[in-house]
Enzyme design. Structure first.
Site, PDB file in Angstrom:
ATOM      1  N   LYS A   1       0.856  -1.189   0.000  1.00 41.61           N
ATOM      2  CA  LYS A   1       0.000   0.000   0.000  1.00 41.61           C
ATOM      3  C   LYS A   1       0.893   1.240   0.000  1.00 41.61           C
ATOM      4  O   LYS A   1       1.798   1.369   0.829  1.00 41.61           O
ATOM      5  CB  LYS A   1      -0.832  -0.038   1.282  1.00 41.61           C
ATOM      6  CG  LYS A   1      -2.241   0.456   1.143  1.00 41.61           C
ATOM      7  CD  LYS A   1      -2.975   0.149   2.442  1.00 41.61           C
ATOM      8  CE  LYS A   1      -4.348   0.711   2.460  1.00 41.61           C
ATOM      9  NZ  LYS A   1      -4.935   0.640   3.808  1.00 41.61           N
TER      10      LYS A   1
HETATM   11  C1  E4P Z   1      -8.345   1.012   4.254  1.00 40.91           C
HETATM   12  O1  E4P Z   1      -7.533   0.630   3.478  1.00 40.91           O
HETATM   13  C2  E4P Z   1      -8.261   2.303   4.959  1.00 40.91           C
HETATM   14  O2  E4P Z   1      -7.034   2.458   5.559  1.00 40.91           O
HETATM   15  C3  E4P Z   1      -9.378   2.444   5.936  1.00 40.91           C
HETATM   16  O3  E4P Z   1     -10.582   1.964   5.335  1.00 40.91           O
HETATM   17  C4  E4P Z   1      -9.544   3.827   6.511  1.00 40.91           C
HETATM   18  O4  E4P Z   1     -10.725   3.876   7.270  1.00 40.91           O
HETATM   19  P1  E4P Z   1     -11.042   5.047   8.321  1.00 40.91           P
HETATM   20  O5  E4P Z   1     -11.349   6.281   7.558  1.00 40.91           O
HETATM   21  O6  E4P Z   1     -12.242   4.532   9.060  1.00 40.91           O
HETATM   22  O7  E4P Z   1      -9.825   5.175   9.177  1.00 40.91           O
END
Ligand code: E4P
Length: 218
Positions: free
Chosen positions: A83
């Site tokens: 990522k």
């Molecule tokens: C997923 O890859 C993201 O990091 C995550 O969905 C972020 O979610 P949040 O906005 O609830 O922290």
């Protein structure tokens, strides 16, 4: 539509993987910090439990170090998706890692132009954050519709839309209606997908009537 779970908590991952509904896992530095565990060990364990893509995020912000971190993460298991954040360095790292045959998930996407760049950089997944847009009074689902429209205009753009920052079942249903490829769900949202008060009420009535018959199937 594929369901990933958005957590680094191995107990939750094991529990939900047993339902057969989990096609992959996403993590981020905040989710890893919550577990208090060693990052590399936790990711390796998750990769053993879930055979689908497991996103592990780089923490460097410059291209060269992102690349080194990404290559190290990719060596943990064949189902790692590295990522990277949606910055110019992140996009360059995405292109280089994708050219190496490594899955890349470009994260922190908040606009259709960003999603277009990620696809051109060869990302396997683009992660638009719908909940965080909703939080600032911008409809996050509009972004999903726009990205779907753009990607569908060009057969060469093979990037999967991975809806992230999901807060509730309605986000999941709307994502499915729009043809998003993947939704990454916090464990509580995945569990909530099955809930309906009329299901509980109906089951209760059936079981009460069944008890009156005095019969047993077994
Ligand atoms: C997923 O890859 C993201 O990091 C995550 O969905 C972020 O979610 P949040 O906005 O609830 O922290």
């Amino acid at each position: 539509m594929k369901f990933f779970i958005d957590t680094a908590d191995i107990a939750e991952i094991r529990d939900l993987a047993a339902t057969g509904m989990v096609d992959g896992v996403t993590t981020n530095p905040s989710l890893v910090a919550k577990t208090g565990r060693n990052f590399l060990e936790a990711i390796a364990e998750i990769c053993e439990v879930v055979p689908g893509p497991v996103s592990a995020e780089v923490t460097a912000t410059d291209f060269a170090t992102m690349l080194t971190e990404g290559r190290k993460l990719a060596k943990i298991a064949s189902n790692i998706a590295v990522k990277v954040p949606l910055t110019w360095d992140g996009l360059k790292a995405c292109k280089a890692l994708s050219d190496d045959g490594i899955m890349v998930n470009v994260t922190l996407c908040f606009s259709p132009s960003q999603a277009l760049l990620a696809a051109k950089a060869g990302a396997s997944f683009i992660s638009p954050f719908v909940g965080r847009l909703d939080d600032i009074s911008i409809d996050g689902m509009d972004l999903i519709a726009e990205i779907r429209q753009i990607y569908d205009n060009y057969e060469t753009l093979a990037t999967e839309i991975l809806v992230a920052s999901i807060r509730h079942p309605r986000h999941v249903v709307d994502s499915a209606k729009m043809g998003a490829d993947v939704a990454t769900l916090p464990p509580n949202v995945l569990r909530a997908l099955a809930n309906h008060p009329l299901t509980d009420k109906g089951l209760d009535a059936f079981l009460k009537d069944w008890a009156k018959t005095g019969q047993s199937i077994l």
